[in-house]
Design a protein around this motif. Structure first.
Motif, PDB file in Angstrom:
ATOM      1  N   MET A  83     -23.017   2.473  -1.938  1.00  0.00           N
ATOM      2  CA  MET A  83     -21.873   1.891  -1.102  1.00  0.00           C
ATOM      3  C   MET A  83     -22.220   0.326  -0.734  1.00  0.00           C
ATOM      4  N   ASP A  84     -21.169  -0.470  -1.022  1.00  0.00           N
ATOM      5  CA  ASP A  84     -21.413  -1.659  -0.478  1.00  0.00           C
ATOM      6  C   ASP A  84     -21.497  -2.040   0.977  1.00  0.00           C
ATOM      7  N   ASN A  85     -22.690  -2.966   1.183  1.00  0.00           N
ATOM      8  CA  ASN A  85     -22.737  -3.137   2.606  1.00  0.00           C
ATOM      9  C   ASN A  85     -21.723  -3.324   3.469  1.00  0.00           C
ATOM     10  N   GLY A  86     -20.681  -4.338   3.030  1.00  0.00           N
ATOM     11  CA  GLY A  86     -19.342  -4.681   3.789  1.00  0.00           C
ATOM     12  C   GLY A  86     -18.705  -3.502   4.053  1.00  0.00           C
ATOM     13  N   ILE A  87     -18.473  -2.478   3.331  1.00  0.00           N
ATOM     14  CA  ILE A  87     -17.808  -1.299   3.281  1.00  0.00           C
ATOM     15  C   ILE A  87     -18.633  -0.249   4.412  1.00  0.00           C
ATOM     16  N   SER A  88     -19.784  -0.274   4.161  1.00  0.00           N
ATOM     17  CA  SER A  88     -20.854   0.634   5.345  1.00  0.00           C
ATOM     18  C   SER A  88     -20.574   0.204   6.724  1.00  0.00           C
ATOM     19  N   SER A  89     -20.657  -1.439   6.752  1.00  0.00           N
ATOM     20  CA  SER A  89     -20.272  -1.849   7.944  1.00  0.00           C
ATOM     21  C   SER A  89     -19.267  -1.860   8.676  1.00  0.00           C
ATOM     22  N   ALA A  90     -17.950  -1.830   7.848  1.00  0.00           N
ATOM     23  CA  ALA A  90     -16.641  -1.577   8.469  1.00  0.00           C
ATOM     24  C   ALA A  90     -16.701  -0.105   8.812  1.00  0.00           C
ATOM     25  N   MET A  91     -17.007   0.723   8.236  1.00  0.00           N
ATOM     26  CA  MET A  91     -17.024   2.352   8.509  1.00  0.00           C
ATOM     27  C   MET A  91     -17.811   2.605   9.533  1.00  0.00           C
ATOM     28  N   ALA A  92     -18.922   1.856   9.859  1.00  0.00           N
ATOM     29  CA  ALA A  92     -19.719   1.813  11.191  1.00  0.00           C
ATOM     30  C   ALA A  92     -19.024   1.440  12.327  1.00  0.00           C
ATOM     31  N   PHE A  93     -18.130   0.446  12.053  1.00  0.00           N
ATOM     32  CA  PHE A  93     -17.623  -0.260  13.019  1.00  0.00           C
ATOM     33  C   PHE A  93     -16.239   0.565  13.484  1.00  0.00           C
ATOM     34  N   GLY A  94     -15.642   1.070  12.681  1.00  0.00           N
ATOM     35  CA  GLY A  94     -14.504   2.085  12.856  1.00  0.00           C
ATOM     36  C   GLY A  94     -15.061   3.266  13.674  1.00  0.00           C
ATOM     37  N   ALA A  95     -16.140   3.860  13.232  1.00  0.00           N
ATOM     38  CA  ALA A  95     -16.674   4.799  13.888  1.00  0.00           C
ATOM     39  C   ALA A  95     -17.060   4.720  15.266  1.00  0.00           C
ATOM     40  N   LEU A  96     -17.515   3.746  15.479  1.00  0.00           N
ATOM     41  CA  LEU A  96     -18.122   3.016  16.772  1.00  0.00           C
ATOM     42  C   LEU A  96     -16.977   2.698  17.728  1.00  0.00           C
ATOM     43  N   LEU A  97     -15.826   2.406  17.148  1.00  0.00           N
ATOM     44  CA  LEU A  97     -14.770   2.129  18.046  1.00  0.00           C
ATOM     45  C   LEU A  97     -14.119   3.198  18.397  1.00  0.00           C
ATOM     46  N   ARG A  98     -14.084   4.202  17.815  1.00  0.00           N
ATOM     47  CA  ARG A  98     -13.568   5.472  18.065  1.00  0.00           C
ATOM     48  C   ARG A  98     -14.404   6.111  19.157  1.00  0.00           C
ATOM     49  N   ASP A  99     -15.714   5.776  19.357  1.00  0.00           N
ATOM     50  CA  ASP A  99     -16.376   6.424  20.362  1.00  0.00           C
ATOM     51  C   ASP A  99     -16.513   5.556  21.676  1.00  0.00           C
ATOM     52  N   ASN A 100     -16.054   4.294  21.521  1.00  0.00           N
ATOM     53  CA  ASN A 100     -16.088   3.281  22.540  1.00  0.00           C
ATOM     54  C   ASN A 100     -14.736   2.996  23.035  1.00  0.00           C
ATOM     55  N   PRO A 101     -14.014   4.009  23.871  1.00  0.00           N
ATOM     56  CA  PRO A 101     -12.538   3.456  24.161  1.00  0.00           C
ATOM     57  C   PRO A 101     -12.578   1.983  24.750  1.00  0.00           C
ATOM     58  N   GLU A 102     -13.332   1.442  25.469  1.00  0.00           N
ATOM     59  CA  GLU A 102     -13.285  -0.013  26.273  1.00  0.00           C
ATOM     60  C   GLU A 102     -13.492  -1.068  24.783  1.00  0.00           C
ATOM     61  N   ALA A 103     -14.227  -0.903  23.972  1.00  0.00           N
ATOM     62  CA  ALA A 103     -14.432  -1.577  22.721  1.00  0.00           C
ATOM     63  C   ALA A 103     -13.080  -1.661  22.029  1.00  0.00           C
ATOM     64  N   ALA A 104     -12.457  -0.508  21.725  1.00  0.00           N
ATOM     65  CA  ALA A 104     -11.443  -0.212  20.835  1.00  0.00           C
ATOM     66  C   ALA A 104     -10.088  -0.836  21.743  1.00  0.00           C
ATOM     67  N   ARG A 105     -10.126  -1.014  22.986  1.00  0.00           N
ATOM     68  CA  ARG A 105      -9.186  -1.586  23.548  1.00  0.00           C
ATOM     69  C   ARG A 105      -9.121  -3.164  23.593  1.00  0.00           C
ATOM     70  N   ILE A 106     -10.357  -3.749  23.727  1.00  0.00           N
ATOM     71  CA  ILE A 106     -10.663  -5.237  23.582  1.00  0.00           C
ATOM     72  C   ILE A 106     -10.239  -5.390  21.950  1.00  0.00           C
TER      73      ILE A 106
END
Length: 60
Positions: free
Chosen positions: A1-24
């Motif tokens: 998988m492309d690094n950009g896609i892996s990073s974007a997927m990781a970012f999305g997953a982490l936002l789901r786990d961090n409501p404060e970051a998601a709100r920001i």
């Protein structure tokens, strides 16, 4: 998988786990989101947690 896609997927997953970051992220202007997306593309997936947790300190 492309690094950009892996990073974007990781970012999305982490936002789901961090409501404060998601709100920001949701409150970002389109220009701020664009700058953040450029940072996400250049950040390895394994360092994404640090990027997400620093959103509230970041000057997007």
């Amino acid at each position: 998988m492309d690094n950009g896609i892996s990073s974007a997927m990781a970012f999305g997953a982490l936002l789901r786990d961090n409501p404060e970051a998601a709100r920001i992220y949701d409150a970002c202007t389109p220009q701020e989101k664009q700058r953040l997306l450029l940072r996400i593309e250049s950040t390895p997936a394994e360092k994404m947690e640090s990027l997400v947790s620093s959103l509230h300190y970041s000057d997007l």
